[in-house]
Design an enzyme around this catalytic site. Structure first.
Site: not given
Ligand code: CO
Length: 195
Positions: A44, A42
């Site tokens: 993130d 991800c």
């Molecule tokens: Co994420």
């Protein structure tokens, strides 16, 4: 812009410290890369691939997008996968999700966030497929379970790709791993292998 200068200053310190530890480090890496792992994770900011598995530059080939999706028409992800498998000949493909993923959470909600809704529609499809199981859960437990289901689905998507199937047919040894990371304790959990 001190927030940008800080990064450039950090870089000088990091490069100097790396050279002090291993004077050949950059020279060796500049000539070739032969990572053993492909990481699909991800975007993130709290889940940086190299850092959480404590690997140096050169050790891991990385593709990251929102909610670590492997979409069969995404030429960005497919190009990374093809280069990693065919050219770099990685031995392991790690699909790594994380609990508390904003993309997964958003896919469970009804709020419109713009263009990204189309990307998150892939996760809504997974939620629909597992509707009965998810209907039993709520709140964080529901998001966490969908985070897990998503990782395993994306790992299956890797396995279904022509790139992976061709490599297996050629006799190349590659393993696919489904991992999930906890933002709370920094630990990884192995959910499945070669599914
Ligand atoms: Co994420």
């Amino acid at each position: 812009m001190p927030e940008i200068q800080r990064l450039l200053d950090n870089n000088i310190q990091w490069a100097d410290a790396t050279m002090a530890r291993d004077p050949e480090f950059f020279d060796t890496l500049s000539k070739q890369q032969s990572p053993m792992y492909l990481w699909i994770g991800c975007s993130d900011s709290r889940v940086p691939a190299n850092q959480i598995v404590d690997l140096l530059p050169g050790d891991i080939f990385v593709h990251r997008n929102v909610a670590n999706l492997v979409v069969h028409t995404d030429f960005n992800c497919l190009s990374v996968l093809q280069y990693a498998v065919d050219v770099l000949q990685v031995k392991h493909i790690i699909v790594c999700g994380h609990y508390g993923c904003g993309g997964i959470d958003a896919a469970l909600g009804d709020e419109s966030l713009g263009l990204i809704d189309n990307w998150l529609a892939h996760i809504k499809d997974i939620a629909a497929l597992h509707h009965d199981e998810l209907a039993e859960l709520s709140g964080e437990a529901k998001t966490s379970r969908l985070c897990e289901l998503n990782v395993m689905t994306q790992a299956k998507n890797v396995a279904k790709s022509s790139i992976y199937k061709d490599a297996i047919q050629r006799g190349q040894a590659i393993k696919i791993h489904s991992w999930i990371y906890s933002l709370r304790n920094g630990k990884l959990k192995n959910l499945a292998e070669n599914i």
